[in-house]
Design a protein around this motif. Structure first.
Motif, PDB file in Angstrom:
ATOM      1  N   PHE A  96       0.773  -1.348  -0.051  1.00 21.85           N
ATOM      2  CA  PHE A  96      -0.051  -0.206   0.104  1.00 21.85           C
ATOM      3  C   PHE A  96       0.823   1.326   0.008  1.00 21.85           C
ATOM      4  CE2 PHE A  96      -2.040   3.353   2.580  1.00 21.85           C
ATOM      5  CZ  PHE A  96      -3.374   3.641   1.821  1.00 21.85           C
ATOM      6  N   ILE A  97       1.945   1.328   0.974  1.00 18.21           N
ATOM      7  CA  ILE A  97       2.738   2.422   1.125  1.00 18.21           C
ATOM      8  C   ILE A  97       3.688   2.680  -0.567  1.00 18.21           C
ATOM      9  CG2 ILE A  97       4.723   3.455   2.209  1.00 18.21           C
ATOM     10  CD1 ILE A  97       2.095   3.497   3.878  1.00 18.21           C
ATOM     11  N   LEU A  98       3.960   1.452  -0.976  1.00 22.58           N
ATOM     12  CA  LEU A  98       4.683   1.618  -2.473  1.00 22.58           C
ATOM     13  C   LEU A  98       3.770   2.099  -3.255  1.00 22.58           C
ATOM     14  CD1 LEU A  98       6.580  -1.710  -2.025  1.00 22.58           C
ATOM     15  CD2 LEU A  98       7.655   0.630  -2.106  1.00 22.58           C
ATOM     16  N   ASN A  99       2.432   1.709  -3.312  1.00 21.39           N
ATOM     17  CA  ASN A  99       1.599   2.002  -4.538  1.00 21.39           C
ATOM     18  C   ASN A  99       1.292   3.650  -4.262  1.00 21.39           C
ATOM     19  OD1 ASN A  99      -0.539   2.692  -5.966  1.00 21.39           O
ATOM     20  ND2 ASN A  99      -1.687   0.571  -5.150  1.00 21.39           N
ATOM     21  N   LEU A 159       8.096   3.950 -11.284  1.00 19.41           N
ATOM     22  CA  LEU A 159       8.069   2.520 -11.769  1.00 19.41           C
ATOM     23  C   LEU A 159       9.222   1.539 -10.734  1.00 19.41           C
ATOM     24  CD1 LEU A 159       6.587   0.731 -13.909  1.00 19.41           C
ATOM     25  CD2 LEU A 159       6.664   3.495 -13.935  1.00 19.41           C
ATOM     26  N   SER A 160      10.106   2.232 -10.149  1.00 14.09           N
ATOM     27  CA  SER A 160      11.171   1.464  -9.317  1.00 14.09           C
ATOM     28  C   SER A 160      10.438   1.158  -8.145  1.00 14.09           C
ATOM     29  CB  SER A 160      12.373   2.367  -8.929  1.00 14.09           C
ATOM     30  OG  SER A 160      11.994   3.535  -8.354  1.00 14.09           O
ATOM     31  N   LEU A 161       9.459   1.990  -7.668  1.00 12.42           N
ATOM     32  CA  LEU A 161       8.735   1.650  -6.356  1.00 12.42           C
ATOM     33  C   LEU A 161       7.788   0.381  -6.878  1.00 12.42           C
ATOM     34  CD1 LEU A 161       7.994   5.048  -4.910  1.00 12.42           C
ATOM     35  CD2 LEU A 161       9.699   3.362  -4.104  1.00 12.42           C
ATOM     36  N   ILE A 162       7.010   0.486  -7.909  1.00  9.34           N
ATOM     37  CA  ILE A 162       6.047  -0.430  -8.291  1.00  9.34           C
ATOM     38  C   ILE A 162       6.664  -1.896  -8.367  1.00  9.34           C
ATOM     39  CG2 ILE A 162       4.536  -1.029 -10.038  1.00  9.34           C
ATOM     40  CD1 ILE A 162       3.902   1.824 -10.644  1.00  9.34           C
ATOM     41  N   GLU A 163       7.937  -1.802  -8.971  1.00 11.60           N
ATOM     42  CA  GLU A 163       8.710  -3.075  -9.026  1.00 11.60           C
ATOM     43  C   GLU A 163       8.881  -3.980  -7.762  1.00 11.60           C
ATOM     44  OE1 GLU A 163      12.225  -1.898 -10.652  1.00 11.60           O
ATOM     45  OE2 GLU A 163      11.669  -2.173 -12.772  1.00 11.60           O
ATOM     46  N   ARG A 164       9.021  -3.125  -6.711  1.00 12.47           N
ATOM     47  CA  ARG A 164       8.929  -3.765  -5.378  1.00 12.47           C
ATOM     48  C   ARG A 164       7.549  -4.455  -4.773  1.00 12.47           C
ATOM     49  NH1 ARG A 164      12.032   0.815  -1.967  1.00 12.47           N
ATOM     50  NH2 ARG A 164      11.896  -0.612  -0.494  1.00 12.47           N
ATOM     51  N   ILE A 165       6.520  -3.915  -5.406  1.00 15.74           N
ATOM     52  CA  ILE A 165       5.273  -4.748  -4.759  1.00 15.74           C
ATOM     53  C   ILE A 165       5.094  -5.972  -4.994  1.00 15.74           C
ATOM     54  CG2 ILE A 165       2.692  -4.324  -5.084  1.00 15.74           C
ATOM     55  CD1 ILE A 165       3.062  -1.560  -5.912  1.00 15.74           C
TER      56      ILE A 165
END
Length: 459
Positions: free
Chosen positions: A166-169, A185-191
């Motif tokens: 949720f935080i990453l999104n 996108l670098s954050l979304i990759e970690r979801i």
């Protein structure tokens, strides 16, 4: 000009609304990096708010904290936050307490005290207020301030993987809104959760819409999603990423690229195995979403381009015509408006109509007709007049003529006092709050118009 605005503030009978106008002036000075000029108006707002109950003043005290921080008075802002925190912790209603704690977390983050904000968020007992209100706000503010390390600090204290997703999104969405697609996108990759990852991909484009981004900015994000899709191993997420890209190309009227990506997405979705469907998004749900948007794309591509162009041209012309207010408007038109208002207030409607018919300028003629119409219908006179003045203020903000713009704003200010003299209109028999709210809204619009003209003149 500001002296005239200050005189008009005195007409507002409710201290809460007077405080709003003072804070609006302070905000404009702080935006222009003039903290010393902002400070007296913050002090005046504090004085006005001291006349209210804690319940009525709390919301505006948060705005005071924000303006104090921007005016290089962070220590005073923190003192006020500490008072607000003590008040919040003493609240017996758990929902109210959690709402206030979440708000205080956001303001600690706003003034740069991220660690204090995160620590305080951990004390919130309800998930919704803790994550959706507190941690979300802290993360978004960290992104807005380009302090990405604080997003990592939040993730470090969150143990549940769904909560981390949720935080990453939310952080990715904030990055997109600030036109940082690669970071998003670098954050979304970690979801971890595939559904949440797809939701995040959709969300970053929604944030660009909120940002009123142009086609080039959308294309930049599409390219980042393309890089993401090429490296994504989960076939359901990969297919959905291609579908999202295709949808965006369709929105940009690049239908060939969109159709090609939809075909690729469908082909990949067909390869999703039953086992993968159990672990991730199901094959049928992915295919259904692809087919749904493919059908919409087909309808869009079949529309005649000329119709879209004609519609845009008409709307553009209408917008330009409605926003015209240039240096050509002379004081004579305002004198005509003043006479029409005077005649309408006194009940001489025939004379008012004759004067309105003599005005040549379309904007001012419409303005005059509205005044006459309001009086004829025995409607809410102050409502109509204030709404029309607001429209004039918006038009003034769209022009660059400082001299005529200030003249128009001064004319409005000179007439505000006369609005409360009209006793026969229903609105003026209503509560002080209604009148104060209307006048404060108008004065804030005048403040914003004045500072915009001032800034344009200094460039």
């Amino acid at each position: 000009m500001l002296d005239e605005i200050i005189k008009a503030i005195a007409l507002i009978q409710n201290p809460e609304y007077r405080a709003q106008v003072h804070l609006a002036i302070a905000e404009q000075f702080n935006k222009n990096a003039e903290p010393r000029q902002a400070l007296p108006y913050i002090e005046q707002a504090i004085e006005e708010l001291s006349q209210l109950s804690a319940e009525d003043s709390t919301f505006w005290e948060y705005q005071v904290v924000e303006q104090l921080s921007k005016a290089d008075q962070q220590a005073r802002g923190e003192e006020l936050l500490a008072d607000l925190l003590e008040r919040a912790k003493a609240e017996t209603d758990p929902d109210v307490r959690n709402i206030e704690l979440a708000e205080i977390c956001a303001h600690y983050a706003e003034i740069g005290r991220f660690d204090r904000a995160i620590q305080l968020a951990l004390e919130i007992e309800d998930w919704y207020y803790q994550f959706f209100r507190a941690f979300k706000s802290i993360a978004e503010i960290a992104v807005f301030k380009s302090n990405y390390a604080k997003v990592e600090n939040i993730l470090a204290v969150v143990e549940d993987s769904d909560d981390r997703d949720f935080i990453l999104n939310e952080s990715a969405g904030a990055c997109a809104e600030h036109l940082q697609p690669a970071k998003a996108l670098s954050l979304i990759e970690r979801i971890i959760n595939p559904s949440e990852k797809v939701n995040a991909l959709e969300s970053v484009f929604i944030h660009l819409v909120w940002r009123n981004a142009d086609a080039e900015q959308f294309l930049a994000l599409i390219k980042e999603v393309e890089t993401f899709a090429n490296t994504e191993m989960n076939p359901s997420v990969k297919a959905q990423a291609l579908r999202i890209m295709a949808k965006q190309y369709g929105a940009l009227n690049q239908f060939e690229q969109a159709k090609g990506l939809f075909d690729q997405a469908a082909a990949i979705a067909e390869t999703i195995s039953p086992d993968e469907s159990k672990r991730s998004l199901s094959r049928d749900s992915v295919l259904e979403s692809i087919r749904k948007f493919a059908a919409q794309l087909e309808q869009s591509s079949n529309r005649q381009e000329s119709q879209s162009e004609q519609k845009f041209t008409k709307e553009n012309q209408s917008t330009q015509e409605s926003s015209k207010l240039t240096d050509e408007h002379s004081p004579i038109e305002w004198k005509q408006i003043e006479q029409i208002q005077k005649q309408a207030k006194q009940g001489f409607l025939d004379q008012a109509k004759v004067l309105a018919a003599q005005i040549n300028d379309p904007l001012f003629k419409d303005f005059a007709n509205r005044i006459v119409g309001a009086a004829t219908e025995n409607g809410d006179y102050l409502d109509d007049i204030v709404d029309d003045y607001l429209q004039v203020c918006r038009s003034v903000r769209q022009q660059n003529g400082m001299k005529s713009g200030i003249s128009i704003l001064l004319q409005i200010l000179s007439q505000i006092a006369s609005l409360k003299e009209h006793k026969s209109r229903p609105l003026l028999d209503r509560s002080i709050d209604v009148k104060s709210g209307k006048l404060s809204t108008l004065l804030i619009a005048i403040v914003e118009a004045y500072f915009q003209l001032r800034t344009a003149e200094e460039r």
